[in-house]
Design a protein around this motif. Structure first.
Motif, PDB file in Angstrom:
ATOM      1  N   PRO A 267       7.457  29.921 -13.735  1.00 30.50           N
ATOM      2  CA  PRO A 267       8.778  30.587 -13.690  1.00 30.50           C
ATOM      3  C   PRO A 267       8.785  31.839 -12.818  1.00 30.50           C
ATOM      4  O   PRO A 267       9.830  32.212 -12.281  1.00 30.50           O
ATOM      5  N   GLN A 268       7.636  32.469 -12.637  1.00 32.22           N
ATOM      6  CA  GLN A 268       7.607  33.726 -11.865  1.00 32.22           C
ATOM      7  C   GLN A 268       8.004  33.532 -10.405  1.00 32.22           C
ATOM      8  O   GLN A 268       8.339  34.499  -9.735  1.00 32.22           O
ATOM      9  N   PHE A 269       7.956  32.277  -9.898  1.00 38.61           N
ATOM     10  CA  PHE A 269       8.323  32.056  -8.492  1.00 38.61           C
ATOM     11  C   PHE A 269       9.825  31.792  -8.322  1.00 38.61           C
ATOM     12  O   PHE A 269      10.320  31.644  -7.215  1.00 38.61           O
ATOM     13  N   GLY A 270      10.533  31.698  -9.430  1.00 35.51           N
ATOM     14  CA  GLY A 270      11.989  31.545  -9.376  1.00 35.51           C
ATOM     15  C   GLY A 270      12.664  32.904  -9.529  1.00 35.51           C
ATOM     16  O   GLY A 270      12.008  33.953  -9.468  1.00 35.51           O
ATOM     17  N   ASN A 271      13.966  32.859  -9.727  1.00 30.11           N
ATOM     18  CA  ASN A 271      14.739  34.105  -9.857  1.00 30.11           C
ATOM     19  C   ASN A 271      14.726  34.534 -11.321  1.00 30.11           C
ATOM     20  O   ASN A 271      15.740  34.490 -12.015  1.00 30.11           O
ATOM     21  N   SER A 272      13.553  34.971 -11.755  1.00 23.15           N
ATOM     22  CA  SER A 272      13.322  35.194 -13.182  1.00 23.15           C
ATOM     23  C   SER A 272      14.010  36.460 -13.684  1.00 23.15           C
ATOM     24  O   SER A 272      13.977  36.730 -14.878  1.00 23.15           O
ATOM     25  N   ASP A 273      14.611  37.238 -12.795  1.00 23.60           N
ATOM     26  CA  ASP A 273      15.253  38.484 -13.231  1.00 23.60           C
ATOM     27  C   ASP A 273      16.751  38.316 -13.499  1.00 23.60           C
ATOM     28  O   ASP A 273      17.461  39.293 -13.674  1.00 23.60           O
ATOM     29  N   ILE A 274      17.241  37.066 -13.519  1.00 25.11           N
ATOM     30  CA  ILE A 274      18.685  36.900 -13.794  1.00 25.11           C
ATOM     31  C   ILE A 274      18.886  36.580 -15.274  1.00 25.11           C
ATOM     32  O   ILE A 274      17.998  36.016 -15.917  1.00 25.11           O
ATOM     33  N   GLY A 328      23.810  30.703  -5.863  1.00 23.06           N
ATOM     34  CA  GLY A 328      24.253  31.518  -6.992  1.00 23.06           C
ATOM     35  C   GLY A 328      23.162  32.393  -7.594  1.00 23.06           C
ATOM     36  O   GLY A 328      23.386  33.577  -7.869  1.00 23.06           O
ATOM     37  N   GLN A 329      21.977  31.842  -7.810  1.00 20.45           N
ATOM     38  CA  GLN A 329      20.915  32.631  -8.451  1.00 20.45           C
ATOM     39  C   GLN A 329      20.507  33.810  -7.573  1.00 20.45           C
ATOM     40  O   GLN A 329      20.276  34.908  -8.068  1.00 20.45           O
ATOM     41  N   TRP A 330      20.416  33.577  -6.278  1.00 19.91           N
ATOM     42  CA  TRP A 330      20.037  34.684  -5.377  1.00 19.91           C
ATOM     43  C   TRP A 330      21.097  35.795  -5.440  1.00 19.91           C
ATOM     44  O   TRP A 330      20.772  36.973  -5.462  1.00 19.91           O
ATOM     45  N   GLU A 331      22.359  35.337  -5.468  1.00 15.75           N
ATOM     46  CA  GLU A 331      23.432  36.328  -5.412  1.00 15.75           C
ATOM     47  C   GLU A 331      23.535  37.133  -6.700  1.00 15.75           C
ATOM     48  O   GLU A 331      24.123  38.208  -6.725  1.00 15.75           O
ATOM     49  N   SER A 332      22.945  36.608  -7.803  1.00 12.83           N
ATOM     50  CA  SER A 332      22.994  37.428  -9.024  1.00 12.83           C
ATOM     51  C   SER A 332      21.627  38.016  -9.403  1.00 12.83           C
ATOM     52  O   SER A 332      21.488  38.603 -10.465  1.00 12.83           O
ATOM     53  N   PRO A 334      18.962  40.858  -9.120  1.00 12.97           N
ATOM     54  CA  PRO A 334      18.808  42.230  -8.607  1.00 12.97           C
ATOM     55  C   PRO A 334      17.705  42.311  -7.551  1.00 12.97           C
ATOM     56  O   PRO A 334      17.865  42.985  -6.529  1.00 12.97           O
ATOM     57  N   ARG A 335      16.626  41.575  -7.772  1.00 13.92           N
ATOM     58  CA  ARG A 335      15.510  41.599  -6.828  1.00 13.92           C
ATOM     59  C   ARG A 335      15.945  41.087  -5.442  1.00 13.92           C
ATOM     60  O   ARG A 335      15.608  41.655  -4.420  1.00 13.92           O
ATOM     61  N   VAL A 336      16.701  39.970  -5.458  1.00 21.61           N
ATOM     62  CA  VAL A 336      17.125  39.386  -4.177  1.00 21.61           C
ATOM     63  C   VAL A 336      18.156  40.292  -3.512  1.00 21.61           C
ATOM     64  O   VAL A 336      18.132  40.489  -2.294  1.00 21.61           O
ATOM     65  N   LYS A 337      19.041  40.881  -4.346  1.00 17.54           N
ATOM     66  CA  LYS A 337      20.061  41.775  -3.762  1.00 17.54           C
ATOM     67  C   LYS A 337      19.394  42.964  -3.057  1.00 17.54           C
ATOM     68  O   LYS A 337      19.827  43.382  -1.986  1.00 17.54           O
ATOM     69  N   GLU A 338      18.334  43.460  -3.666  1.00 17.56           N
ATOM     70  CA  GLU A 338      17.601  44.580  -3.064  1.00 17.56           C
ATOM     71  C   GLU A 338      16.988  44.151  -1.719  1.00 17.56           C
ATOM     72  O   GLU A 338      17.075  44.849  -0.716  1.00 17.56           O
ATOM     73  N   LEU A 339      16.397  42.941  -1.732  1.00 19.87           N
ATOM     74  CA  LEU A 339      15.797  42.419  -0.492  1.00 19.87           C
ATOM     75  C   LEU A 339      16.863  42.272   0.596  1.00 19.87           C
ATOM     76  O   LEU A 339      16.645  42.629   1.757  1.00 19.87           O
ATOM     77  N   MET A 340      18.024  41.749   0.185  1.00 19.59           N
ATOM     78  CA  MET A 340      19.101  41.521   1.165  1.00 19.59           C
ATOM     79  C   MET A 340      19.483  42.836   1.844  1.00 19.59           C
ATOM     80  O   MET A 340      19.683  42.889   3.052  1.00 19.59           O
ATOM     81  N   LYS A 341      19.570  43.896   1.034  1.00 22.69           N
ATOM     82  CA  LYS A 341      19.911  45.213   1.585  1.00 22.69           C
ATOM     83  C   LYS A 341      18.822  45.669   2.554  1.00 22.69           C
ATOM     84  O   LYS A 341      19.085  46.118   3.660  1.00 22.69           O
ATOM     85  N   LYS A 342      17.577  45.513   2.106  1.00 25.10           N
ATOM     86  CA  LYS A 342      16.435  46.006   2.888  1.00 25.10           C
ATOM     87  C   LYS A 342      16.302  45.272   4.234  1.00 25.10           C
ATOM     88  O   LYS A 342      16.097  45.876   5.285  1.00 25.10           O
ATOM     89  N   LYS A 346      23.336  39.216   4.730  1.00 22.66           N
ATOM     90  CA  LYS A 346      24.699  39.437   4.223  1.00 22.66           C
ATOM     91  C   LYS A 346      25.027  38.567   3.017  1.00 22.66           C
ATOM     92  O   LYS A 346      25.784  38.951   2.155  1.00 22.66           O
ATOM     93  N   ASN A 347      24.517  37.339   3.008  1.00 20.29           N
ATOM     94  CA  ASN A 347      24.950  36.399   1.970  1.00 20.29           C
ATOM     95  C   ASN A 347      23.851  35.359   1.705  1.00 20.29           C
ATOM     96  O   ASN A 347      22.765  35.409   2.301  1.00 20.29           O
ATOM     97  N   GLY A 348      24.186  34.407   0.823  1.00 21.12           N
ATOM     98  CA  GLY A 348      23.205  33.384   0.436  1.00 21.12           C
ATOM     99  C   GLY A 348      22.714  32.558   1.616  1.00 21.12           C
ATOM    100  O   GLY A 348      21.541  32.173   1.663  1.00 21.12           O
ATOM    101  N   HIS A 349      23.596  32.275   2.564  1.00 20.41           N
ATOM    102  CA  HIS A 349      23.167  31.505   3.738  1.00 20.41           C
ATOM    103  C   HIS A 349      22.113  32.260   4.537  1.00 20.41           C
ATOM    104  O   HIS A 349      21.173  31.666   5.057  1.00 20.41           O
TER     105      HIS A 349
END
Ligand code: ACM
Length: 665
Positions: A267-274, A328-332, A334-342, A346-349
């Motif tokens: 599970p640690q390789f998925g979006n486990s923080d949602i 959807g999982q990436w967009e919700s 927090p870890r992925v959102k932080e990466l996206m900013k860094k 812009k979006n899931g694509h």
């Protein structure tokens, strides 16, 4: 009748190229006089570089003739009373994989442009060898080469798992039809099927699900534990088996979506923080939300898996899926959102593109090329990626990718997905729920009609179309018998569009040869489907039919006047006053006319409630011939009737089925 003709032609000296039961059709075939008898005395003389090909071919001849041919290396100069020669000639003006085959009463000589060419020549010889009676090969001179370099067949072993013996048997059939690529779809939400030593839980946990939907009810659960996987030893065995048959196996590890089974194990390789994160190996079909996270930890996992995959599979290409990754999982996360900013995504694509580009770099380091489903275009293609075009007819993804300088393989859902019905759905389901498919209708003729090169590409751009591939997604293929039923004989049509010159294409000719090829399937007890040729969209006598009404599926208006009671025109909407179906007769008519409308109860009746039958000699003035009662009408056509129409006089909610307009002089 056609079968009898082919058999007769093979016995007589006047065999023509069209009579030879060869699929794919060779580029050039000239027939000669007489035949070459394969007997207990017949041996194989081979170029030393073709020892492997001679060995496999020899075993195949033994299985078919009962005699093991003596196989001798060319330079040994041992006399053979009757021989089949396997030679190499790199100077042949043919594409890689090309060959010549000369058969005369004195012997057979196969010359390959390369070893694969010699191998392909032996496939032709196997198809020429009669299954019954005397084992005589008609005198022929063949020059042959492939149209495309990628002649692929895919198999999903994630939704259902099939043993090594089945995979090997399938590889033999691919080779039989001169296919050269087996795309092995090894991982899915519903099961991870390849042993990875560094991550044992992928198969301990990921290869097993608690339930599957049974046939006949795709939205339910059978509650039965199901699974299986290939050990690395088994994979090596299959890869070696395929290599000896000139088949390249392209493995697919589908990511970042279709990864639920792996994520259930780790599970640690998925979006486990949602919130609500609870991955498990999925027991239903469809697209599921679990994606790998674009984290360094997950990329290390992917890299490790690909290291083991590359050690097992020598193929130039590694397929990394890329399809149907929900964002959807990436967009919700927090870890992925932080990466996206860094990183500036812009979006899931953009995350998808970032992911695929990272994986491309990993593969490049391992000396391999990335290929993925056409969603790898989302957010921008990785620089050297090859695109497998599947959505719809695949054309948009292909043309866009080629114009951007990428190679493509055509694998369109609308033509080459062999999980669709190849016979009419209704009659198939009447045989039992195990005949269920995902839906859609793809008879063998529809596969055959497909041309892989999209229009709108320049000749130089066309070179980026590497080839073509059929897909076997196995949600509705619970066992190997069903896989065979879906694959055969469509695989023969696929092989021909992949190999044979486009200007030689002819469905009638193909169908005649297919009858001969199906005897090979039957002799091997392959559970093939009976090919179904849909009725042609034409009237009985060349009359034309026009209508104001919409057409349901392929129930064409012409079927209302084609002389075949089993076909019918089916309207796809409610009827309005003055809607019509009009027949313009080829020759003026008179006599008795009868019309029947309405289908079976399962077709909702669909009778015409209010309408009239009208005749015209000039197409502008109309005379009523009869009114419809109980869905039928009959009356007398005036002499010189040029047009006949059914006109709706009362709006109705039900659709309409017109079975047949019959005119008796
Ligand atoms: C696909 O059918 N998801 C490639």
């Amino acid at each position: 009748m056609r079968k009898a003709l082919v058999a007769l032609a093979l016995l007589s000296a006047s065999v023509t190229a069209a009579d030879l039961p060869l699929i794919p059709l060779p580029k050039e075939v000239k027939t000669g006089e007489g035949s070459f008898a394969v007997t207990a005395e017949t041996g194989i003389r081979f170029d030393a570089a073709l020892a492997n090909e001679a060995k496999v071919f020899s075993a195949e001849l033994k299985a078919r003739t009962g005699h093991e041919p003596k196989a001798v290396r060319e330079e040994l100069r041992i006399m053979l009373p009757s021989e089949i020669r396997l030679d190499l000639d790199s100077s042949l003006a043919l594409q890689p994989g090309g060959y010549t085959l000369e058969a005369s009463p004195k012997g057979v000589v196969i010359k390959g442009k390369d070893a694969t060419g010699a191998w392909n020549g032996t496939r032709t010889l196997l198809q020429l060898l009669p299954l019954e009676g005397g084992k005589s090969i008609p005198a022929v001179s063949i020059k042959d080469e492939p149209r495309f370099g990628w002649r692929g067949m895919h198999l999903d072993v994630g939704r259902h798992f099939f043993p090594v013996e089945n995979i090997k048997g399938f590889i033999d059939w691919l080779a039989f039809h001169k296919m050269n690529t087996f795309h092995w779809h090894l991982t899915e939400d519903q099961g991870w099927r390849i042993e990875i030593k560094k991550y044992p839980k992928l198969t301990e946990i990921g290869a097993w699900r608690d339930s599957s939907p049974p046939y006949g009810n795709r939205n339910s659960d059978d509650g039965k534990r199901y699974g299986g996987f290939y050990t690395q030893e088994q994979i090596k065995e299959v890869v070696a088996y395929a290599k000896a048959r000139h088949i390249t196996i392209v493995p697919e590890i589908d990511m970042p979506g279709h990864m639920a089974a792996a994520i259930a194990a780790y599970p640690q390789f998925g979006n486990s923080d949602i919130p609500g994160y609870a991955p498990k190996v999925i027991g239903r079909w469809g697209v599921h939300p679990y994606t790998l996270a674009p984290t360094e930890e997950a990329f290390r996992f992917v890299d490790d898996v690909l290291t083991e995959v590359c050690a097992l599979f020598p193929s130039e290409y590694i397929h990394i899926g890329g399809d149907e990754a929900p964002k959807g999982q990436w967009e919700s996360s927090p870890r992925v959102k932080e990466l996206m900013k860094k990183v500036g995504l812009k979006n899931g694509h953009d995350v998808q593109s970032y992911f695929i580009k990272r994986v491309e770099k990993m593969l490049e380091k391992k000396g391999r090329k990335l290929i993925g489903w056409d969603e790898i275009r989302e957010g921008g293609l990785a620089p050297s990626a090859t695109v497998m075009c599947w959505q719809g007819d695949g054309v948009k993804a292909a043309v866009d990718s080629v114009r951007e300088g990428h190679d493509v393989v055509m694998a369109p859902n609308h033509r080459l997905y062999f999980d669709h019905y190849q016979r009419p759905e209704k009659s198939e389901l009447a045989k039992g729920p195990e005949f269920e498919t995902i839906g859609g209708f793809r008879p063998v003729s529809n596969v055959y009609d497909y041309d892989p090169v999209p229009t709108g590409l320049t000749p130089d751009q066309q070179k980026h179309v590497l080839g073509v591939q059929g897909q076997l997604w196995t949600e509705y293929m619970h066992d190997w018998k069903k896989v065979e039923y879906m694959a055969f004989p469509r695989i023969a049509a696929l092989a021909e569009i992949a190999w044979s010159p486009a200007d030689k294409k002819n469905y009638e000719g193909f169908r005649g040869r297919l009858d001969g090829i199906m005897k090979h399937y039957d002799a091997a007890k392959v559970n093939r489907a009976e090919p179904y040729d849909p009725p042609k969209r034409e009237t009985a006598d060349g009359s034309t039919v026009t209508t104001s009404l919409g057409i349901y599926q392929e129930h064409w208006p012409e079927f209302a006047y084609d002389g075949k009671p089993e076909t019918f025109f089916w309207v796809n909407r409610e009827l309005k006053e003055n809607d019509h179906l009009t027949v313009a007769f080829k020759e003026p008519k008179s006599g008795k006319v009868t019309v029947k409308t309405g289908g079976e109860a399962s077709q909702n009746g669909d009778k015409l409630d209010g309408g009239v039958l009208e005749a015209s000699a000039d197409g502008s003035t109309w005379k009523e011939v009869a009114a419809f009662e109980g869905g039928a009408a009959s009356g007398a056509l005036p002499t010189g009737t040029k047009q006949l129409r059914i006109r709706v006089t009362k709006p109705q909610k039900n659709w309409l089925i017109i079975h047949e307009i019959e005119v008796q002089p």
